[in-house]
Each structure stands twice: as C-alpha cells, then as structure tokens.
Scaffold this motif. Structure first.
Motif, PDB file in Angstrom:
ATOM      1  N   MET A  48       1.127  -1.496  -0.045  1.00  0.00           N
ATOM      2  CA  MET A  48      -0.094   0.655   0.236  1.00  0.00           C
ATOM      3  C   MET A  48       0.977   1.475  -0.120  1.00  0.00           C
ATOM      4  O   MET A  48       2.027   1.424   0.235  1.00  0.00           O
ATOM      5  CB  MET A  48      -1.277   0.095   1.033  1.00  0.00           C
ATOM      6  N   SER A  49       0.644   2.510  -0.330  1.00  0.00           N
ATOM      7  CA  SER A  49       0.906   3.413  -0.785  1.00  0.00           C
ATOM      8  C   SER A  49       0.017   4.817  -0.578  1.00  0.00           C
ATOM      9  O   SER A  49      -0.571   4.598  -0.663  1.00  0.00           O
ATOM     10  CB  SER A  49       1.446   3.264  -1.390  1.00  0.00           C
ATOM     11  N   ALA A  50       0.355   6.041   0.590  1.00  0.00           N
ATOM     12  CA  ALA A  50      -0.496   7.307   0.992  1.00  0.00           C
ATOM     13  C   ALA A  50       0.479   7.947  -0.153  1.00  0.00           C
ATOM     14  O   ALA A  50       1.602   7.899  -0.062  1.00  0.00           O
ATOM     15  CB  ALA A  50      -0.076   7.182   1.862  1.00  0.00           C
ATOM     16  N   SER A  51      -0.481   9.110  -0.482  1.00  0.00           N
ATOM     17  CA  SER A  51       0.294  10.357  -0.993  1.00  0.00           C
ATOM     18  C   SER A  51      -0.323  11.547  -0.603  1.00  0.00           C
ATOM     19  O   SER A  51      -1.103  11.851   0.131  1.00  0.00           O
ATOM     20  CB  SER A  51      -0.761  10.388  -2.530  1.00  0.00           C
ATOM     21  N   PRO A  52       0.766  12.029  -0.807  1.00  0.00           N
ATOM     22  CA  PRO A  52       0.692  13.525   0.428  1.00  0.00           C
ATOM     23  C   PRO A  52      -0.541  15.029  -0.739  1.00  0.00           C
ATOM     24  O   PRO A  52      -1.026  15.291   0.509  1.00  0.00           O
ATOM     25  CB  PRO A  52       1.840  14.216  -0.169  1.00  0.00           C
ATOM     26  N   TYR A  53      -0.815  13.688  -1.573  1.00  0.00           N
ATOM     27  CA  TYR A  53      -1.922  14.996  -1.986  1.00  0.00           C
ATOM     28  C   TYR A  53      -3.239  13.960  -1.920  1.00  0.00           C
ATOM     29  O   TYR A  53      -3.791  13.273  -1.981  1.00  0.00           O
ATOM     30  CB  TYR A  53      -1.768  14.775  -4.250  1.00  0.00           C
ATOM     31  N   SER A  54      -4.256  15.388  -1.795  1.00  0.00           N
ATOM     32  CA  SER A  54      -5.960  14.635  -1.485  1.00  0.00           C
ATOM     33  C   SER A  54      -6.080  13.658  -2.488  1.00  0.00           C
ATOM     34  O   SER A  54      -5.789  13.379  -3.762  1.00  0.00           O
ATOM     35  CB  SER A  54      -6.941  15.529  -2.112  1.00  0.00           C
ATOM     36  N   ASN A  57     -10.755   8.948  -2.442  1.00  0.00           N
ATOM     37  CA  ASN A  57     -11.392   7.648  -1.680  1.00  0.00           C
ATOM     38  C   ASN A  57     -10.130   7.995  -0.586  1.00  0.00           C
ATOM     39  O   ASN A  57      -9.293   7.677  -0.571  1.00  0.00           O
ATOM     40  CB  ASN A  57     -11.851   6.165  -2.575  1.00  0.00           C
ATOM     41  N   VAL A  58     -11.057   8.195   0.932  1.00  0.00           N
ATOM     42  CA  VAL A  58      -9.726   8.298   1.679  1.00  0.00           C
ATOM     43  C   VAL A  58      -9.298   6.712   2.173  1.00  0.00           C
ATOM     44  O   VAL A  58      -8.363   6.454   2.522  1.00  0.00           O
ATOM     45  CB  VAL A  58     -10.846   8.044   2.946  1.00  0.00           C
ATOM     46  N   TRP A  59      -9.643   5.501   1.851  1.00  0.00           N
ATOM     47  CA  TRP A  59      -9.244   4.156   1.868  1.00  0.00           C
ATOM     48  C   TRP A  59      -8.332   4.028   0.603  1.00  0.00           C
ATOM     49  O   TRP A  59      -8.322   2.224   0.118  1.00  0.00           O
ATOM     50  CB  TRP A  59     -10.732   3.140   1.990  1.00  0.00           C
ATOM     51  N   GLY A  60      -8.056   5.112  -0.261  1.00  0.00           N
ATOM     52  CA  GLY A  60      -7.348   4.718  -1.281  1.00  0.00           C
ATOM     53  C   GLY A  60      -6.040   3.985  -1.711  1.00  0.00           C
ATOM     54  O   GLY A  60      -6.133   2.878  -2.244  1.00  0.00           O
ATOM     55  N   PRO A  61      -5.020   4.423  -0.081  1.00  0.00           N
ATOM     56  CA  PRO A  61      -4.305   2.956  -0.079  1.00  0.00           C
ATOM     57  C   PRO A  61      -4.399   1.454   0.016  1.00  0.00           C
ATOM     58  O   PRO A  61      -3.802   0.743  -0.674  1.00  0.00           O
ATOM     59  CB  PRO A  61      -3.429   4.024   0.962  1.00  0.00           C
ATOM     60  N   VAL A 109     -13.762  -5.255   0.775  1.00  0.00           N
ATOM     61  CA  VAL A 109     -13.424  -4.947  -0.320  1.00  0.00           C
ATOM     62  C   VAL A 109     -14.732  -3.688  -1.318  1.00  0.00           C
ATOM     63  O   VAL A 109     -13.563  -2.790  -2.157  1.00  0.00           O
ATOM     64  CB  VAL A 109     -12.969  -6.182  -1.837  1.00  0.00           C
ATOM     65  N   LEU A 110     -15.409  -4.155  -1.753  1.00  0.00           N
ATOM     66  CA  LEU A 110     -16.697  -3.236  -1.954  1.00  0.00           C
ATOM     67  C   LEU A 110     -16.341  -1.703  -1.838  1.00  0.00           C
ATOM     68  O   LEU A 110     -15.798  -1.098  -1.559  1.00  0.00           O
ATOM     69  CB  LEU A 110     -17.728  -3.457  -2.583  1.00  0.00           C
ATOM     70  N   HIS A 111     -16.787  -1.832  -0.069  1.00  0.00           N
ATOM     71  CA  HIS A 111     -17.082  -0.608   0.418  1.00  0.00           C
ATOM     72  C   HIS A 111     -14.780   0.663   0.399  1.00  0.00           C
ATOM     73  O   HIS A 111     -15.030   1.706  -0.230  1.00  0.00           O
ATOM     74  CB  HIS A 111     -16.771  -0.468   1.818  1.00  0.00           C
ATOM     75  N   VAL A 112     -14.000  -0.154   0.138  1.00  0.00           N
ATOM     76  CA  VAL A 112     -12.888   0.659   0.113  1.00  0.00           C
ATOM     77  C   VAL A 112     -11.822   0.537  -1.566  1.00  0.00           C
ATOM     78  O   VAL A 112     -11.690   1.836  -1.736  1.00  0.00           O
ATOM     79  CB  VAL A 112     -11.489  -0.315   1.110  1.00  0.00           C
ATOM     80  N   LEU A 113     -12.778   0.266  -2.004  1.00  0.00           N
ATOM     81  CA  LEU A 113     -13.009   0.492  -3.562  1.00  0.00           C
ATOM     82  C   LEU A 113     -13.389   1.836  -3.870  1.00  0.00           C
ATOM     83  O   LEU A 113     -14.054   2.561  -5.409  1.00  0.00           O
ATOM     84  CB  LEU A 113     -13.026  -0.535  -5.174  1.00  0.00           C
ATOM     85  N   GLY A 114     -14.586   2.328  -3.128  1.00  0.00           N
ATOM     86  CA  GLY A 114     -15.656   3.388  -3.542  1.00  0.00           C
ATOM     87  C   GLY A 114     -16.730   2.341  -4.655  1.00  0.00           C
ATOM     88  O   GLY A 114     -17.635   3.672  -4.444  1.00  0.00           O
ATOM     89  N   TRP A 157       1.387   9.975   4.901  1.00  0.00           N
ATOM     90  CA  TRP A 157       0.584  10.630   4.721  1.00  0.00           C
ATOM     91  C   TRP A 157      -0.649  10.131   4.158  1.00  0.00           C
ATOM     92  O   TRP A 157      -2.366  10.618   4.139  1.00  0.00           O
ATOM     93  CB  TRP A 157       1.144  11.127   2.460  1.00  0.00           C
ATOM     94  N   ALA A 158      -0.600   9.022   4.988  1.00  0.00           N
ATOM     95  CA  ALA A 158      -2.385   8.296   5.288  1.00  0.00           C
ATOM     96  C   ALA A 158      -3.328   9.085   5.791  1.00  0.00           C
ATOM     97  O   ALA A 158      -2.887   9.352   6.910  1.00  0.00           O
ATOM     98  CB  ALA A 158      -2.275   6.901   5.990  1.00  0.00           C
ATOM     99  N   GLN A 159      -4.819   9.286   5.470  1.00  0.00           N
ATOM    100  CA  GLN A 159      -5.653   9.594   6.830  1.00  0.00           C
ATOM    101  C   GLN A 159      -5.451   9.250   7.976  1.00  0.00           C
ATOM    102  O   GLN A 159      -5.692   7.903   8.454  1.00  0.00           O
ATOM    103  CB  GLN A 159      -7.453   9.358   5.440  1.00  0.00           C
ATOM    104  N   PRO A 160      -5.681   9.799   9.025  1.00  0.00           N
ATOM    105  CA  PRO A 160      -6.124   8.605  10.184  1.00  0.00           C
ATOM    106  C   PRO A 160      -6.807   7.986  10.577  1.00  0.00           C
ATOM    107  O   PRO A 160      -6.748   6.939  11.178  1.00  0.00           O
ATOM    108  CB  PRO A 160      -6.423  10.322  10.931  1.00  0.00           C
ATOM    109  N   THR A 161      -7.653   7.497   9.535  1.00  0.00           N
ATOM    110  CA  THR A 161      -9.097   6.081   9.472  1.00  0.00           C
ATOM    111  C   THR A 161      -8.214   5.384   8.848  1.00  0.00           C
ATOM    112  O   THR A 161      -8.372   4.354   9.528  1.00  0.00           O
ATOM    113  CB  THR A 161     -10.201   6.418   8.716  1.00  0.00           C
TER     114      THR A 161
END
Length: 182
Positions: A48-54, A57-61, A109-114, A157-161
């Motif tokens: 997984m990888s987080a980005s400093p940019y918005s 999807n909060v669950w993007g990583p 899986v569905l939820h994290v994929l948005g 860079w990951a969201q707190p959630t």
C-alpha cells in the motif's frame, strides 16, 4: 540487518513492526522493495502507499493494496469485483462462493474501492470500526497460512482512519507470522 532480524521473529510465529525512517530521497522505498524481493518461501506481501495529495477515496491506499492482491483493473464494477474475489477466495482464504465470511470480505473490498456496500448503511465511525475488524480478519486468515507482510509506503501521508485501521490490524496479529513495514 534489522529487517532480517524482524523476519526471523516473524518466521518464529511472532508479529512485528519495522519503520524505516530517513530523509526524503534517501532510498527507504528502494531498500524495502529490494528486501521484500529477496524473501524466499513466497510470503504474502500486501503493498500500500499513501500520497501527500488529496485522495478521492479516503481508503485509497487500502484499495490499492486490495486491487494489487486480486489483480483488479483500474475501472471495475461491483459485479466484476465479486467475480474476481470469489475466484481467488479459495486460494487465498479457503472460502467458497456463498460462504458468509466471504460475503463479509466482499463487503469490505467493495467499500474500500468506493463501490456501494452494506457499510454505506451505517454511520461513518461504525463503518470504519467494522471495516477495520473485517480487514484484520482478512489479514489474519492470510497469516494463518503463511508469513504475511504488509508494506505501507509513506504511511505518514495516510488519513487518520487508514492509520487506525492499520493499528487495529497490527494489534490483532501480534501472535501470528505477520510483519508491518512502514
């Protein structure tokens, strides 16, 4: 040497966490990727990888790690996700289509994929807690069969959630061959 020692503990059945810290551009990601590539006995590696940019999807990583695990295409609908996950569920989790546990995993899986899921029907805090428990169960199921490594690049860079989800998973996996590398 620290990564090798951590893997030794994990192979002995203990969970662990290793954080690689250094200046930007120092080669932290390359070090970890080369180390993971050198592991023998085919551990399960979830990247997984987080980005400093918005992120949209909060669950993007997490979505990126799941997409990589299942080989999901960039544009995918709920029916395709179900088909792909069900096809690999036996290999990954020893679950057959229609198994209630597999249905829980599909919801996550569905939820994290948005994509629409049962988690959309509950409040965001409850959905986060439920998702954390389901993801921890998924990783636990992996770690019960063989060494599992969660490689989270740029965790800062990951969201707190997302960080909360990772913390819940790690706490529940300390008794299994699981390694979190950040």
């Amino acid at each position: 040497a620290v990564l090798d020692a951590a893997v030794g503990l994990v192979r002995a059945g203990h969970g662990g966490v290793v954080s690689v810290v250094g200046e930007a551009g120092a080669g932290k990601t390359r070090l970890v990727e080369e180390f993971l590539g050198s592991l023998c006995d085919d551990p399960i590696v979830l990247s997984m990888s987080a980005s400093p940019y918005s992120e949209r999807n909060v669950w993007g990583p997490v979505a990126g790690g799941i997409s990589s695990l299942f080989g999901l295409p960039a544009e995918v609908d709920a029916d395709d996700v179900r088909d792909i996950v069900e096809a690999r569920a036996g290999e990954l989790w020893q679950l057959a289509p229609g198994d209630p546990e597999l249905e829980r995993y599909l919801t996550a899986v569905l939820h994290v994929l948005g994509l629409p899921s049962e988690l959309d029907r509950i409040d965001p805090a409850g959905a986060t807690d439920t998702l954390a428990a389901i993801v921890a169960d998924m990783v636990r199921r992996h770690a019960q069969t063989r060494m599992t490594v969660l490689w989270f690049d740029n965790l800062q860079w990951a969201q707190p959630t997302v960080r909360k989800l990772i913390a819940v998973a790690v706490r529940s996996l300390l008794d299994l061959p699981f390694l979190l590398v950040t």
